[in-house]
Scaffold this motif. Structure first.
Motif: not given
Length: 245
Positions: A86-89, A93-98, A123-130, A182-192
């Motif tokens: 659920e965290v990874k998803k 999905s770009g819901n970083v605060q969640e 950083q990902q949260k900033l990317i999603e705002l942009i 790119d979606v790949s950045q989300r996936l990278k953060t989710a993997s971490e």
């Protein structure tokens, strides 16, 4: 691992390059398959390898079904896989605060003890705002939340500068750091995030199977220099292909 042992054993049995002036040792399919049959692998070990992959990658339903069918017990509570996914998803999905809130619900010490992970989430949260065009909110967030961290860490500062650079270009395709969207950045953060949660649960952060495949590729490449033998090129079928002689 068993295939690697076979290959390494054959490497040792093949003459050195100095004694092989112009030819390679040829291993026929019959000989190679016989060597494979000679290696005994316990079914329990194979089952544990499969369970390790299912648990680490988060396939909770498959892991539970495999547990029932094979009798192989996972080394963590399967219920925790659902929480981790659920965290990874949420990150994907770009819901970083969640995602941050769910991580803290799971284990508050994860982010407290991993400043790099927390920074990458911010950083990902900033990317999603942009991404959604909230420019003023993005600038404010960068100034209040990220800038102080950049003052303390040069690597963080460089990442902030790359991310903020997205605001300079009307068309992010022209930005040298456009891949951050790119979606790949989300996936990278989710993997971490996934790796950090697994580590907090005293579980390996990476499945064993990909490492074994990398070892197989390496040993095949080593053996290619000394012998012609049936090798595996298609890892989805694991079919042996006859050597080109």
């Amino acid at each position: 691992m068993f295939l690697s042992r076979i290959v390494l054993r054959d490497l040792d049995s093949i003459d050195s390059p100095s004694s092989m002036a112009s030819s390679k040792k040829v291993v026929t399919r019959d000989e190679w398959e016989r060597k494979l049959r000679d290696v005994k692998i316990r079914k329990e070990d194979m089952n544990r390898l499969v369970m390790n992959f299912l648990v680490t990658e988060g396939f909770v339903d498959a892991a539970d079904k495999f547990r029932v069918e094979s009798g192989t017990q996972p080394d963590i509570d399967l219920a925790t896989i659902t929480d981790r996914m659920e965290v990874k998803k949420a990150v994907q999905s770009g819901n970083v605060q969640e995602a941050i809130e769910k991580i803290n619900d799971l284990n508050p010490t994860i982010l407290d003890t991993n400043p790099q992970l927390y920074f990458h989430l911010q950083q990902q949260k900033l990317i999603e705002l942009i991404r959604v065009g909230k420019i003023n909110e993005a600038l404010e967030f960068a100034q209040e939340e990220l800038a102080p961290r950049g003052e303390e860490n040069q690597a963080f500062l460089e990442e902030i500068e790359k991310t903020v650079a997205l605001l300079v270009f009307e068309d992010v395709k022209n930005c040298p750091y456009g891949e951050l969207l790119d979606v790949s950045q989300r996936l990278k953060t989710a993997s971490e995030v996934n790796a950090a949660i697994l580590t907090s649960q005293s579980h390996e952060k990476d499945p064993k199977l990909p490492s074994l495949l990398k070892m197989l590729i390496w040993t095949q490449n080593q053996l290619n220099e000394k012998a012609a033998y049936p090798r595996i090129n298609n890892f989805s079928t694991a079919a042996l292909e006859d050597p080109a002689i």
